[in-house]
Design an enzyme around this catalytic site. Structure first.
Site, mmCIF file in Angstrom:
data_model
loop_
_atom_site.group_PDB
_atom_site.id
_atom_site.type_symbol
_atom_site.label_atom_id
_atom_site.label_comp_id
_atom_site.label_asym_id
_atom_site.label_seq_id
_atom_site.Cartn_x
_atom_site.Cartn_y
_atom_site.Cartn_z
ATOM 1 N N ASP A 5 0.475 -1.692 0.352
ATOM 2 C CA ASP A 5 0.234 0.123 0.073
ATOM 3 C C ASP A 5 0.797 1.684 0.065
ATOM 4 O OD1 ASP A 5 -2.515 -1.868 0.039
ATOM 5 O OD2 ASP A 5 -2.190 -1.528 2.436
ATOM 6 N N ARG A 8 2.505 1.539 -3.391
ATOM 7 C CA ARG A 8 1.534 2.110 -4.271
ATOM 8 C C ARG A 8 1.543 3.783 -4.084
ATOM 9 N NH1 ARG A 8 -2.476 -2.624 -3.240
ATOM 10 N NH2 ARG A 8 -1.617 -4.604 -4.339
ATOM 11 N N LEU A 103 4.644 14.247 -31.652
ATOM 12 C CA LEU A 103 6.265 14.466 -32.193
ATOM 13 C C LEU A 103 6.339 13.557 -33.627
ATOM 14 C CD1 LEU A 103 7.081 15.033 -29.541
ATOM 15 C CD2 LEU A 103 9.273 13.899 -29.392
ATOM 16 N N GLY A 104 5.477 13.059 -33.646
ATOM 17 C CA GLY A 104 5.087 12.026 -34.954
ATOM 18 C C GLY A 104 6.507 11.206 -35.056
ATOM 19 N N GLY A 105 7.255 11.019 -35.694
ATOM 20 C CA GLY A 105 8.352 9.992 -36.173
ATOM 21 C C GLY A 105 9.059 10.251 -35.053
ATOM 22 N N GLU A 128 3.609 -3.159 -8.010
ATOM 23 C CA GLU A 128 2.727 -2.976 -6.538
ATOM 24 C C GLU A 128 2.028 -3.503 -7.111
ATOM 25 O OE1 GLU A 128 4.424 -2.260 -3.777
ATOM 26 O OE2 GLU A 128 6.752 -2.266 -4.631
ATOM 27 N N GLU A 132 -5.876 -4.036 -12.861
ATOM 28 C CA GLU A 132 -6.678 -5.101 -12.718
ATOM 29 C C GLU A 132 -7.166 -5.406 -11.221
ATOM 30 O OE1 GLU A 132 -6.014 -5.747 -16.964
ATOM 31 O OE2 GLU A 132 -4.842 -5.683 -15.149
#
Length: 162
Positions: A5, A8, A103-105, A128, A132
């Site tokens: 905890d 996390r 940034l594209g390519g 951690e 899910e």
């Protein structure tokens, strides 16, 4: 579980750093890169990405601070730590992805930090406890809190006759 905890909250903070770095990189690039005679930061699509990134970062930051304050105060912070970790890690991945989009390519070039941000962000969704697992922790605490509070079900609304 206490160690997880507390951890996390640390992962949430790490994810926030990655998300913020992604936003900073995308913002800087968008103001310097010109297309059609103007910086790409003037394009609505780029502004939308930057805005979504900023909102995800700030909401995750507030969740992270809340969890940390609760932990420091000795309060039960399990749900809040899971919420902070879940939201911040998913925000980091989204921000890193959007940074690459801006940034594209150039987003794939190892000279630019965006590709590293994406790799770093993805792992924050895994250690951690996966996203899910965070959902299970959050839902479990919510259900326990509801049972403890003994909240009655609201009555169904009555149909009105015309």
């Amino acid at each position: 579980m206490t160690t997880l905890d507390g951890g996390r909250i640390g992962i949430a903070a790490q994810a926030l750093g990655i998300a913020q770095a992604s936003l900073d990189c995308a913002t800087k690039y968008s103001t310097e890169r010109k297309a059609f005679g103007a910086p790409i930061s003037t394009l609505y699509a780029i502004q939308l990405k930057l805005s979504q990134m900023a909102c995800a970062i700030e909401s995750s930051r507030l969740l992270t601070w809340r969890a940390a304050v609760m932990k420091d105060a000795g309060e039960d912070f399990i749900k809040e730590a899971a919420m902070a970790k879940l939201c911040a890690s998913e925000a980091a991945t989204m921000c890193a992805h959007q940074c690459i989009q801006v940034l594209g390519g150039m987003g794939y070039v190892s000279d630019m930090p965006a590709e590293r941000y994406y790799r770093d962000a993805r792992i924050t969704e895994i250690y951690e406890g996966t996203s899910e697992v965070q959902h299970l922790v959050i839902a479990g605490k919510l259900l326990k809190e509801a049972a403890k509070a003994n909240i009655p079900m609201p009555a169904a609304p009555h149909k009105q006759k015309h």
